[in-house]
Design an enzyme around this catalytic site. Structure first.
Site: not given
Length: 295
Positions: A9, A88-89, A113, A194, A243
């Site tokens: 992101q 991440s993503l 998500r 996170h 995650q």
């Protein structure tokens, strides 16, 4: 060994993917399939929307995923990495590229998500801040002393993003500046990603992940939560669930990929942030960026 890495992101931009859609019939078909799966024309926002529209979490995350994955699919025989990772993503993009997830299942999970994270952000007030110019252990010590603050993104040596409650992040930033941080800057994000603040989203995503078929990968994925190569579908699922509330260990991921034989890193998707982070780990490492249709 070729490593493919995929952005998360923040890398989005208006116009992303438009060249793919207009020049490659296979890409156009995948974008239209995505519009059907999502139930709205994400392509309209990606190609000609406003920055504000593109910043909506339900749009941003699928948009970056689509740009990365569809772009990789147009590379043909060149798209044969020997190891993959995503920030991440971006981990979801990596899992489609190495055959663990189908395009459709990957997009559905990314959409779920995004919506789960948005809901979690609305439940409690939390945020993130980038800390630049301090060693990880100093930042970790300060986080340990302040309730509600945790390390969130180990981006590269000397750059660690922290996550937590708004007031606690403010307090941590002041202390870290006193300890010599070059920058301690709050980020324009929707919440404390996170971190334990994403627990409601983790519970929601876990159910979706458990219900999704994960296949054996064509090459190892180095996952965010432990920075280690993984080829077992069951373990990949478990790490993907962790995650959301765990830290992104990107520095350690890049270090381990290099140690295991990576000779080049190709960032596929919008932006060039990951190329810069790789260079901060090893300035001699070859980095390549692919963010538009190659023809």
């Amino acid at each position: 060994m070729k490593a493919f890495v995929f952005p998360g992101q923040g890398a989005q931009f208006v116009g992303m993917g438009k060249d793919l859609y207009e020049n490659c019939p296979e890409a156009k078909a995948l974008f239209e399939q995505a519009n059907d799966i999502l139930g709205f024309r994400i392509t309209d926002i990606m190609f000609s929307g406003t920055d504000e529209q593109l910043k909506q979490t339900k749009v941003t995350q699928p948009a970056i995923f689509l740009h990365s994955v569809i772009l990789t699919m147009t590379l043909g025989e060149d798209a044969k990495p020997e190891m993959v990772a995503g920030h991440s993503l971006g981990e979801f993009s990596a899992l489609v590229v190495n055959g663990v997830l189908s395009f459709e299942d990957g997009l559905k999970l990314v959409s779920q998500r995004a919506q789960a994270m948005q809901k979690a952000c609305e439940m409690t007030s939390s945020t993130m801040a980038a800390i630049v110019g301090l060693s990880d252990d100093v930042v970790e010590e300060v986080c340990a002393e302040i309730e509600g603050v945790v390390p969130a993104n180990y981006n590269c040596p000397g750059q660690l993003v922290i996550s937590g409650a708004e007031s606690a992040i403010d307090q941590a930033c002041e202390i870290l500046k006193e300890k010599g941080a070059r920058r301690a800057l709050k980020l324009p994000v929707g919440g404390g990603f996170h971190s334990p603040f994403m627990e409601p989203a983790r519970v929601e995503l876990e159910a979706a992940i458990e219900a999704t078929n994960f296949s054996a990968p064509t090459c190892p994925i180095y996952q965010n939560v432990d920075a280690l190569p993984q080829t077992d579908a069951k373990a990949i699922k478990a790490n993907l669930v962790k995650q959301l509330t765990g830290a992104v260990k990107w520095t350690q991921t890049v270090e381990n990929m290099i140690k295991d034989g990576a000779t080049s890193f190709t960032e596929i998707g919008p932006g060039k942030v990951l190329q810069g982070l790789v260079k901060k780990v090893d300035r001699k490492m070859e980095t390549i960026g692919i963010n538009s249709y190659q023809g």
